[in-house]
Design a protein around this motif. Structure first.
Motif, PDB file in Angstrom:
ATOM      1  N   UNK A  34       0.836  -1.194   0.000  1.00 38.48           N
ATOM      2  CA  UNK A  34       0.000   0.000   0.000  1.00 38.48           C
ATOM      3  C   UNK A  34       0.875   1.250   0.000  1.00 38.48           C
ATOM      4  N   UNK A  35       0.490   2.256  -0.815  1.00 37.73           N
ATOM      5  CA  UNK A  35       1.298   3.462  -0.951  1.00 37.73           C
ATOM      6  C   UNK A  35       0.580   4.717  -0.481  1.00 37.73           C
ATOM      7  N   UNK A  36      -0.407   4.564   0.370  1.00 41.35           N
ATOM      8  CA  UNK A  36      -1.059   5.722   0.979  1.00 41.35           C
ATOM      9  C   UNK A  36      -2.205   6.269   0.161  1.00 41.35           C
ATOM     10  N   UNK A  37      -3.090   7.010   0.826  1.00 39.12           N
ATOM     11  CA  UNK A  37      -4.242   7.616   0.154  1.00 39.12           C
ATOM     12  C   UNK A  37      -3.793   8.798  -0.698  1.00 39.12           C
ATOM     13  N   UNK A  38      -4.512   9.024  -1.786  1.00 42.55           N
ATOM     14  CA  UNK A  38      -4.247  10.204  -2.612  1.00 42.55           C
ATOM     15  C   UNK A  38      -4.706  11.454  -1.869  1.00 42.55           C
ATOM     16  N   UNK A  39      -3.914  12.515  -1.979  1.00 39.36           N
ATOM     17  CA  UNK A  39      -4.271  13.795  -1.385  1.00 39.36           C
ATOM     18  C   UNK A  39      -4.677  14.759  -2.497  1.00 39.36           C
TER      19      UNK A  39
ATOM     20  N   UNK B 110      -8.958   9.228   9.493  1.00 36.77           N
ATOM     21  CA  UNK B 110      -8.704  10.043   8.313  1.00 36.77           C
ATOM     22  C   UNK B 110      -7.320   9.824   7.718  1.00 36.77           C
ATOM     23  N   UNK B 111      -6.366   9.308   8.514  1.00 35.38           N
ATOM     24  CA  UNK B 111      -4.994   9.164   8.022  1.00 35.38           C
ATOM     25  C   UNK B 111      -4.514   7.712   7.941  1.00 35.38           C
ATOM     26  N   UNK B 112      -5.157   6.823   8.661  1.00 39.24           N
ATOM     27  CA  UNK B 112      -4.697   5.436   8.739  1.00 39.24           C
ATOM     28  C   UNK B 112      -5.597   4.517   7.911  1.00 39.24           C
ATOM     29  N   UNK B 113      -4.997   3.454   7.393  1.00 37.02           N
ATOM     30  CA  UNK B 113      -5.771   2.422   6.691  1.00 37.02           C
ATOM     31  C   UNK B 113      -5.118   1.064   6.917  1.00 37.02           C
TER      32      UNK B 113
ATOM     33  N   UNK C 245      -0.479  -1.920   7.653  1.00 33.84           N
ATOM     34  CA  UNK C 245      -1.157  -0.671   8.004  1.00 33.84           C
ATOM     35  C   UNK C 245      -0.383   0.463   7.348  1.00 33.84           C
ATOM     36  N   UNK C 246      -1.105   1.510   6.926  1.00 32.44           N
ATOM     37  CA  UNK C 246      -0.489   2.645   6.224  1.00 32.44           C
ATOM     38  C   UNK C 246      -0.935   3.958   6.851  1.00 32.44           C
ATOM     39  N   UNK C 247       0.026   4.844   7.039  1.00 31.23           N
ATOM     40  CA  UNK C 247      -0.256   6.179   7.539  1.00 31.23           C
ATOM     41  C   UNK C 247       0.068   7.186   6.433  1.00 31.23           C
TER      42      UNK C 247
END
Length: 300
Positions: free
Chosen positions: A55-60, A261-264, A296-298
């Motif tokens: 996982x490479x994080x949520x798009x901002x 909102x920041x973690x997945x 887990x991704x932050x």
């Protein structure tokens, strides 16, 4: 929540980029060094992926800096074609700038842009690697005598476009020559085609499926699946000179659940089957390869 970073944030991003530049081996979910994409002998972008999607994080929103970090654990084959698996750490990190530049463990250093309703990504990253002996979660004693395949500089380009609910992707990557040993140090080129789609998105997160095929030129196949006369004497395997072509086809699934909102949290799994000359290699013990991991991704 939108974040507008002050100028003081820029030095922090530069410092983070410096750290990432000296830790290419941390994408341990693309077998070797950083995931996906097409650095790995599993067709992933990260050579250490061993078949797992990191996982490479949520798009901002556009115009914002993005930092992400991923940590987890996986279970994957010890090498492409192995009948042994091992527990592997999954670690990923990256920084993306508002103007498209990025530095990460999955793609290395590069630039991303949108054109013609598609996304294009150009990058320089370490290639995959493989040990010819068992050392922790890496390598296998069944490869003894074949020699270590060391990571080397690799350039690549990704292209992605949406066709309805499906994302079509193509990657071409070229790894440069490493040393004078033709058996494990030749330059090679690989090509990956993929299609992915989200099959569920709701209160329980999102589930995606991805189908991919990996092709390699003659040098790629000889490096990862061949046995030269010299290697044959040292390893005991019969000499084998594979030709370029289809290496493997894989089917992967990811389930991502937001944790604030920041973690997945992400579960990823892939099944991959070797074909053609890759599958016929004398040290390929199992054509069907399976990998699974959780992380887990932050995202900041």
């Amino acid at each position: 929540m939108k974040r507008n970073f002050p100028l003081s944030f820029v030095p922090r991003c530069v410092a983070a980029a410096g750290v990432l530049a000296v830790m290419p081996g941390l994408s341990f979910a693309e077998g070797g060094s950083p995931l996906a994409d097409a650095s790995s002998v599993y067709g992933q972008k990260g050579p250490s992926s061993r078949g797992l999607t990191v996982a490479t994080g949520d798009e901002r929103p556009e115009g914002q800096w993005t930092l992400y970090g991923t940590a987890g654990i996986g279970y994957a084959p010890r090498y492409s074609g192995s009948d042994e698996s091992s527990v592997v750490p999954i670690v990923g990190a990256g920084v993306r700038s508002p103007n498209g530049f990025f530095l990460s463990t999955d793609h290395g250093l590069g630039w991303e842009t949108q054109a013609l309703d598609s996304t294009f990504r150009f990058y320089v990253a370490p290639s995959a690697s493989r040990k010819d002996h068992k050392k922790g979660f890496q390598g296998s004693d069944k490869l003894r005598g074949l020699g270590d395949i060391k990571s080397r500089a690799q350039i690549g380009m990704d292209a992605e476009t949406m066709v309805g609910p499906v994302t079509l992707s193509a990657t071409i990557a070229h790894a440069f020559k490493k040393g004078d040993d033709r058996d494990v140090g030749s330059a090679y080129t690989l090509f990956n085609l993929g299609a992915s789609t989200t099959v569920y998105e709701g209160s329980a997160g999102a589930v995606s499926l991805a189908l991919s095929g990996t092709f390699g030129d003659g040098n790629y196949m000889r490096t990862w699946y061949g046995v030269s006369n010299q290697q044959s004497v040292k390893s005991g395997y019969r000499a084998y000179n594979p030709k370029g072509g289809l290496e493997s086809i894989g089917l992967g699934a990811t389930w991502t659940v937001p944790m604030g909102k920041d973690w997945s949290w992400t579960m990823a799994a892939e099944t991959r089957r070797l074909f053609g000359d890759a599958a016929d290699s004398p040290f390929v013990k199992e054509r069907n390869q399976f990998s699974v991991g959780t992380m887990v991704t932050y995202t900041y």
